[in-house]
Design a protein around this motif. Structure first.
Motif, PDB file in Angstrom:
ATOM      1  N   GLU A 268       0.803  -1.222   0.000  1.00 18.61           N
ATOM      2  CA  GLU A 268       0.000   0.000   0.000  1.00 18.61           C
ATOM      3  C   GLU A 268       0.837   1.274   0.000  1.00 18.61           C
ATOM      4  OE1 GLU A 268      -3.128  -0.314  -0.310  1.00 18.61           O
ATOM      5  OE2 GLU A 268      -3.625  -2.318   0.432  1.00 18.61           O
TER       6      GLU A 268
ATOM      7  N   GLU B 269      -1.534   1.994   6.496  1.00 23.55           N
ATOM      8  CA  GLU B 269      -2.089   1.327   5.320  1.00 23.55           C
ATOM      9  C   GLU B 269      -3.552   1.706   5.094  1.00 23.55           C
ATOM     10  OE1 GLU B 269       0.795  -2.504   4.663  1.00 23.55           O
ATOM     11  OE2 GLU B 269      -1.085  -2.858   5.751  1.00 23.55           O
TER      12      GLU B 269
ATOM     13  N   ARG C  78      -4.812   3.315   1.567  1.00 18.12           N
ATOM     14  CA  ARG C  78      -5.951   2.822   0.794  1.00 18.12           C
ATOM     15  C   ARG C  78      -6.946   3.949   0.501  1.00 18.12           C
ATOM     16  NH1 ARG C  78      -4.926  -1.795   4.044  1.00 18.12           N
ATOM     17  NH2 ARG C  78      -6.354  -1.073   5.670  1.00 18.12           N
TER      18      ARG C  78
END
Length: 341
Positions: A26, A299, A303
């Motif tokens: 990510e 992360e 996202r």
């Protein structure tokens, strides 16, 4: 893949970088900047494969940087977020977002207008133990919620020097409030909604710097329940959050960030023994899993920045958290209960 720059390479900035050192699909760190560049900082950057830049402004001008991760003094956050938004960079900001509602609103508004993601480092919210607590409250298994009690302690202020920014009252008002206590305030907002009123007593008992080390705060939530938060910055480390309902209580024990602890412990060992005591029958006890909350929150930010699910903390809750912090500081100064504005 989000290409990020770390801003601030003190012990916590380094911890954030280390949370992704095993590799992430990510996000990765490609650059960094910090106020004081020592040999240790240069060695750290080299070991983690990113280049040091001369200034924050240089990072913002770099087209190879998609996002900035701010591990900087609290009072600088709002201005740094405004600058990043102007440069159309996504922003992950360590907590607290700001020390006033006005600054928090300005930061959130700037990010929204620029169309960039703004995330906030309340990483404990993502731990499975907190998810379980949230689920138990929402399911009604604890009955009517009456009270939440939290305690967060560490000995770190005993070693602070007067020259360090965390030793300054304007950066860390009410002792352990901003380095630790705001995590519990975030849990209050997450679990029960907005805070209506606060009352704070904060003073110095043991530390040598001109800062408080003992802080007690009472809360009344708009939903009706009460809460208490105590922080001490000059005693052994401890974390406890306990929710009392008409069908029993649940307690989560854990640890705070202790100076000198390993990076892995600071990231993955924050929650320990959990207990549910129903009003009838024996207690149930279990151990919370080891879970890297620093990696998880970075992360989640990445996202969101890539068009995935929105970041877990809504902008309205970010602003309200700053307003609660501001009211607590106001109450400590006035000696009176203060409404959250």
């Amino acid at each position: 893949m989000i290409r990020a720059a770390i801003v601030g390479l003190g012990w916590w900035g380094k911890t954030l970088v280390e949370s992704l050192e095993a590799g992430s699909s990510e996000m990765r760190f490609v650059a960094g900047a910090t106020r004081t560049v020592t040999q240790d900082v240069q060695d750290f950057a080299r070991a983690h494969g990113f280049a040091l830049r001369a200034s924050y402004e240089e990072l913002l001008a770099d087209p190879s940087v998609d996002a900035v991760v701010l591990a900087t003094p609290h009072s600088t956050h709002a201005g740094q977020i405004l600058a990043a938004a102007k440069a159309v960079k996504h922003v992950f900001c360590e907590k607290p977002l700001a020390l006033s509602r006005a600054d928090a609103e300005a930061a959130v508004t700037a990010a929204q207008r620029a169309g960039v993601t703004l995330a906030l480092g309340y990483n404990r919210r993502l731990h499975p133990a907190m998810t379980d607590l949230r689920d138990r409250i929402e399911s009604g298994s604890l009955g009517t919620i009456m009270h939440l009690e939290g305690t967060m302690c560490f000995p770190n202020a005993l070693a602070l020097k007067a020259t360090q920014w965390r030793a300054h009252r304007n950066e860390t008002p009410c002792g352990g409030l901003t380095p630790m206590g705001v995590h519990t305030i975030d849990a209050l907002i997450d679990l029960f909604g907005e805070v209506d009123e606060v009352y704070c007593m904060s003073f110095r008992r043991a530390v040598q710097i001109d800062a408080d080390d003992t802080t007690s705060i009472l809360f009344r939530m708009k939903a009706g329940m009460s809460a208490y938060l105590g922080t001490m910055t000059a005693t052994a480390g401890n974390y406890r959050i306990q929710v009392y309902g008409s069908q029993g209580w649940i307690r989560i024990n854990g640890m705070t960030h202790i100076a000198g602890a390993s990076s892995e412990e600071r990231r993955s060992r924050l929650f320990g023994e959990c207990t549910f005591q129903p009003i009838k029958g024996p207690a149930q006890t279990w151990q919370a899993e080891a879970y890297d909350v620093s990696r998880a929150v970075l992360e989640a930010f990445a996202r969101a920045a890539q068009g995935g699910p929105p970041f877990v903390i809504p902008p309205g809750q970010m602003i309200h958290g700053a307003a609660v912090t501001e009211a607590i500081v106001r109450s400590a100064a006035s000696g009176k209960a203060e409404k959250v504005l």
